[in-house]
Design a protein around this motif. Structure first.
Motif, PDB file in Angstrom:
ATOM      1  N   LYS A 174       0.829  -1.198   0.000  1.00  0.00           N
ATOM      2  CA  LYS A 174       0.000   0.000   0.000  1.00  0.00           C
ATOM      3  C   LYS A 174       0.865   1.250   0.000  1.00  0.00           C
ATOM      4  O   LYS A 174       2.016   1.230   0.410  1.00  0.00           O
ATOM      5  N   GLY A 175       0.284   2.350  -0.458  1.00  0.00           N
ATOM      6  CA  GLY A 175       1.015   3.593  -0.596  1.00  0.00           C
ATOM      7  C   GLY A 175       1.393   4.241   0.727  1.00  0.00           C
ATOM      8  O   GLY A 175       0.991   3.792   1.804  1.00  0.00           O
ATOM      9  N   LEU A 176       2.150   5.357   0.645  1.00  0.00           N
ATOM     10  CA  LEU A 176       2.709   6.013   1.826  1.00  0.00           C
ATOM     11  C   LEU A 176       2.055   7.366   2.080  1.00  0.00           C
ATOM     12  O   LEU A 176       2.669   8.275   2.648  1.00  0.00           O
ATOM     13  N   GLY A 177       0.790   7.510   1.681  1.00  0.00           N
ATOM     14  CA  GLY A 177       0.110   8.794   1.800  1.00  0.00           C
ATOM     15  C   GLY A 177      -0.118   9.265   3.211  1.00  0.00           C
ATOM     16  O   GLY A 177      -0.401  10.437   3.427  1.00  0.00           O
ATOM     17  N   TYR A 178      -0.010   8.393   4.171  1.00  0.00           N
ATOM     18  CA  TYR A 178      -0.177   8.804   5.562  1.00  0.00           C
ATOM     19  C   TYR A 178       0.972   9.709   6.006  1.00  0.00           C
ATOM     20  O   TYR A 178       0.814  10.538   6.892  1.00  0.00           O
ATOM     21  N   HIS A 179       2.138   9.549   5.384  1.00  0.00           N
ATOM     22  CA  HIS A 179       3.326  10.286   5.805  1.00  0.00           C
ATOM     23  C   HIS A 179       3.790  11.331   4.799  1.00  0.00           C
ATOM     24  O   HIS A 179       4.612  12.185   5.143  1.00  0.00           O
ATOM     25  N   PHE A 180       3.317  11.258   3.543  1.00  0.00           N
ATOM     26  CA  PHE A 180       3.775  12.196   2.524  1.00  0.00           C
ATOM     27  C   PHE A 180       2.585  12.844   1.823  1.00  0.00           C
ATOM     28  O   PHE A 180       1.539  12.215   1.641  1.00  0.00           O
ATOM     29  N   ASP A 181       2.781  14.125   1.425  1.00  0.00           N
ATOM     30  CA  ASP A 181       1.690  14.895   0.828  1.00  0.00           C
ATOM     31  C   ASP A 181       1.643  14.788  -0.693  1.00  0.00           C
ATOM     32  O   ASP A 181       0.575  14.883  -1.292  1.00  0.00           O
ATOM     33  N   ALA A 182       2.803  14.657  -1.321  1.00  0.00           N
ATOM     34  CA  ALA A 182       2.867  14.643  -2.784  1.00  0.00           C
ATOM     35  C   ALA A 182       3.996  13.727  -3.232  1.00  0.00           C
ATOM     36  O   ALA A 182       5.001  13.584  -2.539  1.00  0.00           O
ATOM     37  N   MET A 183       3.814  13.099  -4.400  1.00  0.00           N
ATOM     38  CA  MET A 183       4.826  12.172  -4.909  1.00  0.00           C
ATOM     39  C   MET A 183       5.197  12.550  -6.341  1.00  0.00           C
ATOM     40  O   MET A 183       4.329  12.872  -7.163  1.00  0.00           O
ATOM     41  N   VAL A 184       6.493  12.503  -6.614  1.00  0.00           N
ATOM     42  CA  VAL A 184       7.023  12.732  -7.958  1.00  0.00           C
ATOM     43  C   VAL A 184       7.690  11.441  -8.425  1.00  0.00           C
ATOM     44  O   VAL A 184       8.494  10.852  -7.692  1.00  0.00           O
ATOM     45  N   GLU A 185       7.349  11.001  -9.633  1.00  0.00           N
ATOM     46  CA  GLU A 185       7.897   9.750 -10.166  1.00  0.00           C
ATOM     47  C   GLU A 185       8.911  10.029 -11.267  1.00  0.00           C
ATOM     48  O   GLU A 185       8.679  10.868 -12.145  1.00  0.00           O
ATOM     49  N   CYS A 186      10.016   9.300 -11.224  1.00  0.00           N
ATOM     50  CA  CYS A 186      10.985   9.302 -12.317  1.00  0.00           C
ATOM     51  C   CYS A 186      10.531   8.313 -13.382  1.00  0.00           C
ATOM     52  O   CYS A 186       9.559   7.574 -13.168  1.00  0.00           O
ATOM     53  N   PRO A 187      11.201   8.243 -14.529  1.00  0.00           N
ATOM     54  CA  PRO A 187      10.801   7.289 -15.571  1.00  0.00           C
ATOM     55  C   PRO A 187      10.770   5.850 -15.046  1.00  0.00           C
ATOM     56  O   PRO A 187      11.499   5.487 -14.123  1.00  0.00           O
ATOM     57  N   SER A 188       9.929   5.042 -15.669  1.00  0.00           N
ATOM     58  CA  SER A 188       9.791   3.637 -15.281  1.00  0.00           C
ATOM     59  C   SER A 188      11.057   2.850 -15.599  1.00  0.00           C
ATOM     60  O   SER A 188      11.939   3.324 -16.328  1.00  0.00           O
ATOM     61  N   ILE A 189      11.140   1.653 -15.060  1.00  0.00           N
ATOM     62  CA  ILE A 189      12.284   0.786 -15.322  1.00  0.00           C
ATOM     63  C   ILE A 189      12.431   0.527 -16.818  1.00  0.00           C
ATOM     64  O   ILE A 189      13.542   0.569 -17.365  1.00  0.00           O
ATOM     65  N   GLN A 190      11.311   0.279 -17.498  1.00  0.00           N
ATOM     66  CA  GLN A 190      11.377  -0.012 -18.928  1.00  0.00           C
ATOM     67  C   GLN A 190      11.896   1.188 -19.705  1.00  0.00           C
ATOM     68  O   GLN A 190      12.698   1.039 -20.634  1.00  0.00           O
ATOM     69  N   LYS A 191      11.470   2.392 -19.322  1.00  0.00           N
ATOM     70  CA  LYS A 191      11.960   3.594 -20.015  1.00  0.00           C
ATOM     71  C   LYS A 191      13.451   3.794 -19.774  1.00  0.00           C
ATOM     72  O   LYS A 191      14.199   4.189 -20.682  1.00  0.00           O
ATOM     73  N   LEU A 192      13.906   3.496 -18.558  1.00  0.00           N
ATOM     74  CA  LEU A 192      15.328   3.619 -18.259  1.00  0.00           C
ATOM     75  C   LEU A 192      16.138   2.583 -19.037  1.00  0.00           C
ATOM     76  O   LEU A 192      17.269   2.842 -19.454  1.00  0.00           O
ATOM     77  N   ILE A 193      15.548   1.403 -19.250  1.00  0.00           N
ATOM     78  CA  ILE A 193      16.208   0.379 -20.078  1.00  0.00           C
ATOM     79  C   ILE A 193      16.279   0.855 -21.524  1.00  0.00           C
ATOM     80  O   ILE A 193      17.331   0.752 -22.179  1.00  0.00           O
ATOM     81  N   ASP A 194      15.167   1.398 -22.033  1.00  0.00           N
ATOM     82  CA  ASP A 194      15.125   1.878 -23.412  1.00  0.00           C
ATOM     83  C   ASP A 194      16.137   2.997 -23.655  1.00  0.00           C
ATOM     84  O   ASP A 194      16.703   3.121 -24.743  1.00  0.00           O
ATOM     85  N   GLN A 195      16.379   3.814 -22.618  1.00  0.00           N
ATOM     86  CA  GLN A 195      17.328   4.927 -22.739  1.00  0.00           C
ATOM     87  C   GLN A 195      18.770   4.510 -22.458  1.00  0.00           C
ATOM     88  O   GLN A 195      19.680   5.323 -22.564  1.00  0.00           O
ATOM     89  N   GLY A 196      18.980   3.244 -22.091  1.00  0.00           N
ATOM     90  CA  GLY A 196      20.330   2.739 -21.868  1.00  0.00           C
ATOM     91  C   GLY A 196      20.879   2.992 -20.479  1.00  0.00           C
ATOM     92  O   GLY A 196      22.077   2.779 -20.237  1.00  0.00           O
ATOM     93  N   PHE A 197      20.022   3.403 -19.530  1.00  0.00           N
ATOM     94  CA  PHE A 197      20.493   3.672 -18.174  1.00  0.00           C
ATOM     95  C   PHE A 197      20.410   2.438 -17.275  1.00  0.00           C
ATOM     96  O   PHE A 197      21.018   2.396 -16.211  1.00  0.00           O
ATOM     97  N   LEU A 198      19.621   1.445 -17.687  1.00  0.00           N
ATOM     98  CA  LEU A 198      19.561   0.149 -17.011  1.00  0.00           C
ATOM     99  C   LEU A 198      19.641  -0.938 -18.082  1.00  0.00           C
ATOM    100  O   LEU A 198      19.435  -0.664 -19.265  1.00  0.00           O
ATOM    101  N   VAL A 199      19.939  -2.170 -17.666  1.00  0.00           N
ATOM    102  CA  VAL A 199      19.986  -3.274 -18.622  1.00  0.00           C
ATOM    103  C   VAL A 199      18.726  -4.123 -18.487  1.00  0.00           C
ATOM    104  O   VAL A 199      18.119  -4.183 -17.410  1.00  0.00           O
ATOM    105  N   PRO A 200      18.305  -4.781 -19.568  1.00  0.00           N
ATOM    106  CA  PRO A 200      17.111  -5.632 -19.489  1.00  0.00           C
ATOM    107  C   PRO A 200      17.396  -6.914 -18.711  1.00  0.00           C
ATOM    108  O   PRO A 200      18.544  -7.345 -18.595  1.00  0.00           O
TER     109      PRO A 200
END
Length: 515
Positions: free
Chosen positions: A158-184
């Motif tokens: 479950k999420g962490l909304g009890y302790h945090f007001d807003a969340m910012v997400e970075c690119p997904s794992i698949q997008k990072l793989i597509d960009q060459g920052f992670l390996v498949p």
């Protein structure tokens, strides 16, 4: 100075928006290997340039030192608050172990809590279920709180909304793989292990029941044997079901001439650092552990992961699987060998995970309710007879009890690549040639090679007579591991004549466990 990636700069900009709207508790989600510490270092550098005080909190010594080094790369000096070290209080930034901070500034009152305009929480998913973390953060009611995690959920998913007001997400794992920052990742999977009836606590299998259940044959496929076939040249991390299981696996690999080492929570920091360095430098090929390298460990050279423990926890699955996705020179992909059915439980790591902050207050209250603490059994030192607890080594003379390995028994299975499950069966002919090598080396009858093919691939396997004239091939490391296991079963039957002649390895293993 380090040049930030486009998505890292974008993440910082996206965090500024809710902060400008008055939100004081922000959460940054970034996949393992996406560079959360780099993003934090840039934010801290900016805060210091405005003469603001910063407190960075982490739950392990390695993470504290990792952050301090990254800050130094950004030209920011910091004081480290770690047990056993001197704390330099002259800097605008303090990087603290959460345990040391709580001990020094709250429980014992050795120091007053250092001032902070910005508090950064590393691996923020711990904040949700730990009263220690919450008591520390409560010291800073006016500060901007920034939590960072790859898995913004609790153990129950479950999420962490009890302790945090807003969340910012970075690119997904698949997008990072597509960009060459992670390996498949490439998966090798078995059938699903039988875990029916195990009690689930905090979103994962109860550890005491898991340890007991894993003492009987519930892992699928021999670990050494399958690794030797799938990834014998790769630097490999193993996540075992217990300390003794991890030690046993290291013993099994070492017996075959593969350099391996074990680490657990009782391994002293200098010894742990030395083992990690040997692994990173190539002196070790196998690094086995129990619940140590699940978070924050940065060893990009590792390109194979062995899951040797089941888990229902999405948090644990993603944290563990993320250990091998970092890029490294010459590394094109990562292999995940699943002996516990975690792939069937959670699916591919690179899928789009629907992270949310939504969370009910009642659920958090239940999580933070009273929990029965595990009692520590006292240890009597064999050297000086001093009786102590809550640590492994004797505090008086330094003696350390030896922890022996314990085998976690398995169903025999041939793990295959996920995309190859419908392909033809393995190369029986090549295996037969390896058995011919053993036949001629040991002086066995030729029929022994055919029988071993049946043991390995099933009673329906066909070995034509023409194969008897084939050239022998020396057994591979994988086959040598399988033969060692078969010899163990043979001598068990020989030394236990009361068992029926047709007793298979699975029943024999159960007898070994006293069932």
């Amino acid at each position: 100075m380090i040049n930030l990636r486009d998505y890292q700069r974008e993440a910082i900009d996206n965090l500024m928006a809710p902060a400008a709207e008055g939100h004081r508790r922000l959460l940054l989600q970034a996949a393992c290997g996406a560079g959360k510490t780099v993003i934090a270092a840039q934010i801290i550098r900016h805060a210091v340039s405005n003469n603001q005080r910063v407190l960075f909190l982490a739950h392990r010594r390695e993470l504290v030192m990792q952050c301090a080094r990254k800050l130094a790369d950004f030209g920011v000096e910091s004081g480290q608050m770690i047990s056993g070290d001197e704390w330099d209080q002259t800097h605008l930034v303090d990087v603290a172990s959460i345990q040391t901070f709580h001990s020094w500034c709250i429980r014992r009152g050795k120091y007053p809590a250092p001032p902070a305009d910005l508090v950064v929480i590393d691996e923020a998913h711990h904040y949700n279920s730990s009263r220690t973390w919450q008591e520390v953060v409560e010291k800073y009611p006016e500060a901007l709180i920034l939590g960072m995690t790859a898995t913004p959920c609790n153990k129950r998913g479950k999420g962490l909304g009890y302790h945090f007001d807003a969340m910012v997400e970075c690119p997904s794992i698949q997008k990072l793989i597509d960009q060459g920052f992670l390996v498949p990742a490439k998966y090798y999977v078995p059938s699903v292990p039988d875990l029916e009836g195990l009690k689930v606590m905090a979103g994962d299998y109860a550890e005491n029941q898991l340890s007991t259940r894993m003492d009987v044959p519930k892992l699928i496929g021999d670990i050494v044997e399958n690794w030797a076939r799938i990834a014998p040249t790769r630097k490999t991390m193993i996540f075992a079901s217990g300390v003794k299981h991890s030690i046993h696996l290291v013993e099994a690999f070492t017996a075959l001439g593969v350099k391996a080492a074990h680490v657990d929570g009782a391994t002293e920091a200098p010894e742990r650092d030395a083992i990690i360095k040997r692994f990173s430098d190539g002196d070790l090929q196998i690094l086995s552990n129990c619940a140590v390298f699940t978070e924050g460990t940065d060893i990009p050279a590792a390109s194979c992961l062995i899951f040797a423990r089941p888990t229902k926890s999405l948090l644990l699955y993603l944290q563990v699987a993320g250990r091998v996705l970092r890029t490294h020179p010459g590394k094109e992909d990562a292999i995940i060998i699943d002996h516990a059915g975690v792939f069937y439980e959670h699916g591919p790591i690179a899928q789009d995970w629907p992270w949310k902050l939504d969370y009910g207050k009642g659920d958090v209250q239940k999580e933070n309710g009273k929990r029965r603490k595990k009692e520590n059994k006292p240890i009597t030192c064999d050297s000086c007879k001093y009786v102590y607890e809550q640590r492994l080594d004797c505090p008086k003379c330094g003696w350390r009890p030896k922890v022996n390995g314990k085998e976690v028994l398995t169903y025999p299975a041939y793990l295959q690549a996920l995309e190859e499950l419908v392909n033809p069966p393995p190369d029986v002919k090549k295996f037969y040639q390896m058995m011919l090598h053993v036949v001629r080396e040991k002086g066995y009858k030729t029929g022994w090679a055919w029988m071993k093919c049946r043991d390995r691939f099933g009673d329906s396997v066909y070995c034509p007579r023409s194969w008897m004239s084939l050239d022998p091939i020396a057994p591979s490391l994988e086959v040598a591991a399988w033969l060692a296991k078969e010899r163990k079963k043979y001598f068990f039957r020989k030394n236990n004549p009361g068992l029926a002649a047709h007793t298979d390895g699975l029943r024999a293993n159960k007898v070994l466990q006293g069932e």
